[in-house]
Motif scaffolding. Sequence first.
Motif, PDB file in Angstrom:
ATOM      1  N   LEU A 198     -16.270  -4.875  19.812  1.00 11.99           N
ATOM      2  CA  LEU A 198     -14.615  -5.276  19.621  1.00 11.99           C
ATOM      3  C   LEU A 198     -14.156  -5.871  21.009  1.00 11.99           C
ATOM      4  O   LEU A 198     -13.700  -6.755  20.947  1.00 11.99           O
ATOM      5  CB  LEU A 198     -13.881  -4.090  19.450  1.00 11.99           C
ATOM      6  CG  LEU A 198     -14.149  -3.651  17.905  1.00 11.99           C
ATOM      7  CD1 LEU A 198     -13.657  -2.134  17.668  1.00 11.99           C
ATOM      8  CD2 LEU A 198     -13.780  -4.716  16.851  1.00 11.99           C
ATOM      9  N   ALA A 199     -14.613  -5.321  22.006  1.00 10.00           N
ATOM     10  CA  ALA A 199     -14.306  -6.032  23.272  1.00 10.00           C
ATOM     11  C   ALA A 199     -14.986  -7.470  23.635  1.00 10.00           C
ATOM     12  O   ALA A 199     -14.326  -8.434  24.088  1.00 10.00           O
ATOM     13  CB  ALA A 199     -14.963  -5.225  24.673  1.00 10.00           C
ATOM     14  N   GLY A 200     -16.242  -7.582  23.270  1.00  8.26           N
ATOM     15  CA  GLY A 200     -17.028  -8.843  23.007  1.00  8.26           C
ATOM     16  C   GLY A 200     -16.369 -10.003  22.492  1.00  8.26           C
ATOM     17  O   GLY A 200     -16.093 -10.972  22.988  1.00  8.26           O
ATOM     18  N   GLY A 233     -10.053  -8.507  18.443  1.00 16.04           N
ATOM     19  CA  GLY A 233     -10.550  -7.341  18.906  1.00 16.04           C
ATOM     20  C   GLY A 233     -10.432  -6.066  17.917  1.00 16.04           C
ATOM     21  O   GLY A 233     -10.222  -4.722  18.286  1.00 16.04           O
ATOM     22  N   PHE A 234     -10.140  -6.275  16.574  1.00 18.39           N
ATOM     23  CA  PHE A 234     -10.193  -5.332  15.704  1.00 18.39           C
ATOM     24  C   PHE A 234     -11.116  -5.525  14.543  1.00 18.39           C
ATOM     25  O   PHE A 234     -11.871  -6.530  14.420  1.00 18.39           O
ATOM     26  CB  PHE A 234      -8.777  -5.482  14.534  1.00 18.39           C
ATOM     27  CG  PHE A 234      -7.675  -5.240  15.572  1.00 18.39           C
ATOM     28  CD1 PHE A 234      -7.040  -4.276  16.006  1.00 18.39           C
ATOM     29  CD2 PHE A 234      -6.864  -6.408  16.049  1.00 18.39           C
ATOM     30  CE1 PHE A 234      -6.082  -4.194  16.765  1.00 18.39           C
ATOM     31  CE2 PHE A 234      -5.866  -6.467  16.900  1.00 18.39           C
ATOM     32  CZ  PHE A 234      -5.371  -5.020  17.258  1.00 18.39           C
ATOM     33  N   ALA A 235     -11.688  -4.312  13.794  1.00 20.87           N
ATOM     34  CA  ALA A 235     -12.784  -4.556  12.970  1.00 20.87           C
ATOM     35  C   ALA A 235     -12.045  -5.255  11.545  1.00 20.87           C
ATOM     36  O   ALA A 235     -11.042  -4.826  11.107  1.00 20.87           O
ATOM     37  CB  ALA A 235     -12.998  -3.125  12.550  1.00 20.87           C
ATOM     38  N   LEU A 236     -13.064  -6.175  11.352  1.00 25.13           N
ATOM     39  CA  LEU A 236     -12.688  -6.799   9.875  1.00 25.13           C
ATOM     40  C   LEU A 236     -13.267  -5.947   8.565  1.00 25.13           C
ATOM     41  O   LEU A 236     -12.774  -6.106   7.472  1.00 25.13           O
ATOM     42  CB  LEU A 236     -13.302  -8.225   9.977  1.00 25.13           C
ATOM     43  CG  LEU A 236     -12.798  -9.287  11.010  1.00 25.13           C
ATOM     44  CD1 LEU A 236     -13.166 -10.537  10.832  1.00 25.13           C
ATOM     45  CD2 LEU A 236     -11.129  -9.144  10.767  1.00 25.13           C
ATOM     46  N   SER A 237     -14.371  -5.332   8.867  1.00 25.36           N
ATOM     47  CA  SER A 237     -15.081  -4.613   7.943  1.00 25.36           C
ATOM     48  C   SER A 237     -16.071  -3.631   8.848  1.00 25.36           C
ATOM     49  O   SER A 237     -16.586  -3.981   9.842  1.00 25.36           O
ATOM     50  CB  SER A 237     -16.029  -5.602   7.018  1.00 25.36           C
ATOM     51  OG  SER A 237     -16.662  -4.696   5.972  1.00 25.36           O
ATOM     52  N   ALA A 238     -16.120  -2.626   8.197  1.00 26.19           N
ATOM     53  CA  ALA A 238     -16.945  -1.637   8.943  1.00 26.19           C
ATOM     54  C   ALA A 238     -17.730  -0.594   7.783  1.00 26.19           C
ATOM     55  O   ALA A 238     -17.115  -0.469   6.907  1.00 26.19           O
ATOM     56  CB  ALA A 238     -16.451  -0.633  10.109  1.00 26.19           C
ATOM     57  N   ALA A 239     -19.092  -0.204   7.983  1.00 22.62           N
ATOM     58  CA  ALA A 239     -19.676   0.471   7.026  1.00 22.62           C
ATOM     59  C   ALA A 239     -19.198   2.002   7.142  1.00 22.62           C
ATOM     60  O   ALA A 239     -18.311   2.406   8.157  1.00 22.62           O
ATOM     61  CB  ALA A 239     -21.133   0.891   7.612  1.00 22.62           C
TER      62      ALA A 239
END
Length: 282
Positions: A198-200, A233-239
């Motif tokens: 997220l930081a990268g 910096g936010f998740a668009l999708s995550a397992a």
Amino acid sequence: MDKPDKTTVQIACIQMQPVVGELKQNRTRSLSLIRKAAEQGAQLVVLPELANSGYMFASRQEAFALAEPLPDGETAQALIKQAEELGIWLVAGIAEHAGDRLYNSALVAGPRGYIGSYRKLHLWGEENQFFEPGDSGLPVFHTDWGVLGVAICYDGWFPEVYRLLALQGADVIAVPTNWVFMPGQTPESPTVHHSLCLAGAHSNGLVIASAARIGIERGMHFVGRSLIAGSEGFALSAAGSSENEEIIMAEVDIAAMRRKRQFNAFNHIQRDRRTDLYNIYV
């Protein structure tokens, strides 16, 4: 390269469980999941690190026996053929042998066939007993929807990797990975891997798509928790778990993402870098 004014790409990261030594089984399962992702609309599909061979090698001899040349190896050719057939872009972690040298690599293929490869720069743990550090730099690959970069697992601990790809115009960085549990981490706790992605992504104004493996292999427990990190910096999708095979997906508007690198009237995430000072500390 002329960049289109507006284009989107549907990204899929495949979270799966390769089995060390089971080349045919790993290849068959990978091809099945890639097809499933494409049927769901994926245009870019990312597989985990060393998806062809498994990860926990007993010796360099075993690693060499499970590796293959790029792009002529059996798994590589099957992946290239499927990318052509499905009309998708594909990044797949693969154990590569080049003469008497071994690399932890990623194959890049597209609708028109083989594009290139990337060799992991930063080796983790016992990988140092089996592989040579990557020697092909940090290439980027121009696609119909934007510019693609590749990193592998531990490469993501080094901000320079994402920055150097960003400075070459990368819009999306595909990350085949085999994340393992860090000290103090549990399956339910926040993960440092996500924080780094997220930081990268945010500090470079791009998307980082990480496909992680799952399972326990020769005593090593893998994290899973695949992630597509958005440029803000936010998740668009995550397992949803560390245990299950999943395909996570997100649609990215590349043109809109490029515009958002301009935060306001004064600030641009790449232009504001103080390169006149940074080299003092290199």
